[in-house]
Motif scaffolding. Structure first.
Motif, mmCIF file in Angstrom:
data_model
loop_
_atom_site.group_PDB
_atom_site.id
_atom_site.type_symbol
_atom_site.label_atom_id
_atom_site.label_comp_id
_atom_site.label_asym_id
_atom_site.label_seq_id
_atom_site.Cartn_x
_atom_site.Cartn_y
_atom_site.Cartn_z
ATOM 1 N N TYR A 148 0.842 -1.194 0.000
ATOM 2 C CA TYR A 148 0.000 0.000 0.000
ATOM 3 C C TYR A 148 0.881 1.249 0.000
ATOM 4 N N ASP A 149 1.982 1.187 0.761
ATOM 5 C CA ASP A 149 2.942 2.288 0.822
ATOM 6 C C ASP A 149 4.311 1.747 0.412
ATOM 7 N N PRO A 150 4.751 1.997 -0.822
ATOM 8 C CA PRO A 150 6.025 1.449 -1.308
ATOM 9 C C PRO A 150 7.231 1.855 -0.470
ATOM 10 N N ARG A 151 7.105 2.895 0.347
ATOM 11 C CA ARG A 151 8.231 3.304 1.190
ATOM 12 C C ARG A 151 8.577 2.247 2.238
ATOM 13 N N HIS A 152 7.677 1.285 2.436
ATOM 14 C CA HIS A 152 7.933 0.231 3.414
ATOM 15 C C HIS A 152 8.826 -0.885 2.873
ATOM 16 N N LEU A 153 9.222 -0.784 1.614
ATOM 17 C CA LEU A 153 10.153 -1.755 1.026
ATOM 18 C C LEU A 153 11.563 -1.179 1.148
ATOM 19 N N SER A 154 12.381 -1.758 2.023
ATOM 20 C CA SER A 154 13.706 -1.196 2.290
ATOM 21 C C SER A 154 14.692 -1.557 1.174
ATOM 22 N N PRO A 155 15.619 -0.655 0.861
ATOM 23 C CA PRO A 155 16.659 -0.971 -0.123
ATOM 24 C C PRO A 155 17.479 -2.194 0.271
ATOM 25 N N GLN A 156 17.712 -2.394 1.574
ATOM 26 C CA GLN A 156 18.493 -3.546 2.019
ATOM 27 C C GLN A 156 17.794 -4.851 1.670
#
Length: 289
Positions: free
Chosen positions: A177-185
């Protein structure tokens, strides 16, 4: 920012497959089964939220995922359910609460349907048991193209093994729902894991066997242990598919997680943690030895 969960991942040989897992804490076992194309670090936000709860947290890389091996096999729903049951036997887990997301939820429900004596209850988060050619094609236009092309002869193995990190991120963002919750790590870890020997073949096999996940629903009425069935309000499944599972699972407790996509353990780890804490309070059955 929350710290990393305690405990280092280790390897075990289970039915000829190298399986990576992390086990830490003390108390009732909570077994964490991740979605398609993820790995045990997927549950780091949930494990951090749980903290020092009176539980033993067991997170595992499913075969063909993370840094587990990718044996030559048909990656059907039954194959994964057999593998997890053998893993629980290997660790001698008793009275476990299985918390599964996506294919992990379907595996947990499959274990309950076959009356696995080591499973005392299941929290099924957005089970992956719907959709022609597999529900992930509903994630986004990019996801549809990637997972459709993956099944084609000749080019399919190349797509499965050689996708870019940017494409992987776009596909996974379609589950949030919020792509910011997918961490680069996490994206970095998943990208490296997906390039391991055999993992592309395993992903193609899982995708080709999409029908086996839908067929597994036929066994849900045999479930006799408590089940919490939770869907994100923006999950890829539709209302009819969710209602079909609510009707099929006896005495199910159904709930909706608001502001949440398919990857609820990333979008709403505190909500998932609350479901686990509530389930954890149920009496133990003590029926496995």
């Amino acid at each position: 920012m929350m710290g990393q969960p305690a405990g280092r991942p280790v390897m075990a040989q289970v039915d000829g497959a190298a399986v990576r897992y992390r086990r830490h804490g003390h108390g009732r076992p909570v077994v964490l089964l991740h979605p398609l194309r993820m790995q045990l670090e997927y549950f780091d936000p949930v494990c951090s939220e749980l903290g020092d709860a009176d539980a033993e947290l067991i997170a595992v890389d499913l075969p063909g995922h993370g840094r587990s091996g990718a044996p030559a096999a048909d990656y059907t729903a039954s194959y994964f359910t057999d593998a997890v049951e053998a893993f629980l036997d290997h660790l001698n887990v008793v009275d476990a609460i299985v918390v599964g997301e996506s294919i992990g939820a379907s595996i947990g429900l499959g274990l309950a349907a076959r009356h696995c004596s080591r499973v005392a209850g299941v929290i099924a988060l957005n089970p992956y048991d719907y959709g022609r050619w597999g529900g992930i094609r509903r994630s986004s236009a990019t996801g549809n193209v990637v997972f459709t092309t993956m099944l084609l002869p000749l080019i399919g193995p190349v797509v499965a093994q050689a996708g870019t990190k940017g494409v992987l991120r776009r596909v996974l963002e379609g589950g949030l729902y919020d792509p910011r919750h997918l961490s680069p790590q996490l994206v970095d870890d998943l990208y490296r894991s997906g390039r391991r020997p055999g993992h592309g073949r395993a992903l193609r096999s899982l995708s080709r066997n999409w029908q086996s996940w839908i067929s597994a629903r036929d066994r849900y009425p045999a479930i006799q242990v408590p089940v919490t069935l939770a869907y994100g309000d923006h999950d890829w499944s539709n209302d009819d598919e969710r209602d079909a599972n609510r009707r099929a699972i006896p005495a199910v407790r159904a709930t909706t997680i608001h502001g949440c996509g398919h990857f609820s353990s990333l979008d709403k780890p505190a909500h998932v943690t609350a479901l686990i804490r509530g389930f954890h309070a149920l009496p133990k059955t003590g029926h496995a030895t």
